[in-house]
Design an enzyme around this catalytic site. Structure first.
Site, PDB file in Angstrom:
ATOM      1  N   GLU A   9       0.842  -1.205   0.000  1.00 30.25           N
ATOM      2  CA  GLU A   9       0.000   0.000   0.000  1.00 30.25           C
ATOM      3  C   GLU A   9       0.871   1.246   0.000  1.00 30.25           C
ATOM      4  O   GLU A   9       0.564   2.234  -0.673  1.00 30.25           O
ATOM      5  CB  GLU A   9      -0.919   0.011   1.225  1.00 30.25           C
ATOM      6  CG  GLU A   9      -1.937  -1.093   1.236  1.00 30.25           C
ATOM      7  CD  GLU A   9      -2.817  -1.054   2.471  1.00 30.25           C
ATOM      8  OE1 GLU A   9      -4.047  -1.063   2.305  1.00 30.25           O
ATOM      9  OE2 GLU A   9      -2.271  -1.000   3.596  1.00 30.25           O
TER      10      GLU A   9
ATOM     11  N   TYR B 239     -15.203  26.955   0.127  1.00 28.11           N
ATOM     12  CA  TYR B 239     -15.055  25.506   0.010  1.00 28.11           C
ATOM     13  C   TYR B 239     -14.050  25.106  -1.057  1.00 28.11           C
ATOM     14  O   TYR B 239     -13.509  23.996  -1.008  1.00 28.11           O
ATOM     15  CB  TYR B 239     -16.402  24.807  -0.203  1.00 28.11           C
ATOM     16  CG  TYR B 239     -17.313  25.422  -1.224  1.00 28.11           C
ATOM     17  CD1 TYR B 239     -17.127  25.208  -2.570  1.00 28.11           C
ATOM     18  CD2 TYR B 239     -18.392  26.212  -0.831  1.00 28.11           C
ATOM     19  CE1 TYR B 239     -17.980  25.754  -3.511  1.00 28.11           C
ATOM     20  CE2 TYR B 239     -19.247  26.771  -1.749  1.00 28.11           C
ATOM     21  CZ  TYR B 239     -19.034  26.533  -3.097  1.00 28.11           C
ATOM     22  OH  TYR B 239     -19.871  27.098  -4.035  1.00 28.11           O
TER      23      TYR B 239
ATOM     24  N   GLU C  41      -8.223   6.083  10.544  1.00 24.12           N
ATOM     25  CA  GLU C  41      -8.638   6.884  11.699  1.00 24.12           C
ATOM     26  C   GLU C  41      -7.727   8.102  11.875  1.00 24.12           C
ATOM     27  O   GLU C  41      -8.202   9.202  12.186  1.00 24.12           O
ATOM     28  CB  GLU C  41      -8.607   6.022  12.970  1.00 24.12           C
ATOM     29  CG  GLU C  41      -9.673   4.934  13.017  1.00 24.12           C
ATOM     30  CD  GLU C  41      -9.294   3.642  12.294  1.00 24.12           C
ATOM     31  OE1 GLU C  41      -9.996   2.645  12.498  1.00 24.12           O
ATOM     32  OE2 GLU C  41      -8.311   3.622  11.512  1.00 24.12           O
TER      33      GLU C  41
ATOM     34  N   LYS D 266     -11.898   3.986   1.382  1.00 29.88           N
ATOM     35  CA  LYS D 266     -10.761   3.245   0.828  1.00 29.88           C
ATOM     36  C   LYS D 266     -11.314   2.089  -0.019  1.00 29.88           C
ATOM     37  O   LYS D 266     -11.275   0.930   0.376  1.00 29.88           O
ATOM     38  CB  LYS D 266      -9.868   2.738   1.966  1.00 29.88           C
ATOM     39  CG  LYS D 266      -8.532   2.164   1.523  1.00 29.88           C
ATOM     40  CD  LYS D 266      -7.706   1.769   2.742  1.00 29.88           C
ATOM     41  CE  LYS D 266      -6.359   1.195   2.348  1.00 29.88           C
ATOM     42  NZ  LYS D 266      -5.577   0.789   3.540  1.00 29.88           N
TER      43      LYS D 266
END
Length: 125
Positions: A26, A58, A78, A103
């Site tokens: 990864e 934004y 997290e 993901k």
């Protein structure tokens, strides 16, 4: 009397190729990550004066979130979610934020559509 429902500004589906994850493959190859950010703030002052300076820009926020997404790799979704929330809460007008990190290309060994971690963070008084 019910509580006033907060105004919201949402940026959804912000996408980048990044290298977050625990596994070496990864970190080396990277994969697609997506972010949804829903900000809570009072938009009335901006609406009253039709002034961008009195709300969250934004487009600018999206650039900062993208910078975190493509920035230093972390092991955990997290951790990534917390960093994204911190960026949003750094804006003085933002009272709270909901962040979801997607993901969709994670390797779970079984068929699936998406993996997400969602957090809510509020500004401390």
């Amino acid at each position: 009397m019910g509580e006033h429902t907060p105004d919201r500004i949402a940026v959804r589906g912000l996408t980048a190729h990044a290298h977050h994850g625990v596994h070496a493959v990864e970190r080396e190859q990277g994969q697609t990550f997506r972010v949804d950010a829903v900000l809570e703030l009072d938009t009335a002052p901006a609406a009253a004066g039709d002034e961008l300076a009195r709300t969250v820009d934004y487009a600018e926020l999206a650039q900062r979130l993208h910078g975190v997404l493509t920035g230093d790799p972390v092991d955990l979704l997290e951790t990534l979610a917390q960093r994204l929330a911190d960026v949003c809460l750094a804006d003085p007008l933002v009272d709270a934020v909901d962040i979801t990190v997607h993901k969709p290309q994670a390797d779970l060994g079984v068929p699936f559509d998406d993996v997400t971690v969602s957090i809510r963070r509020e500004k401390r008084a």
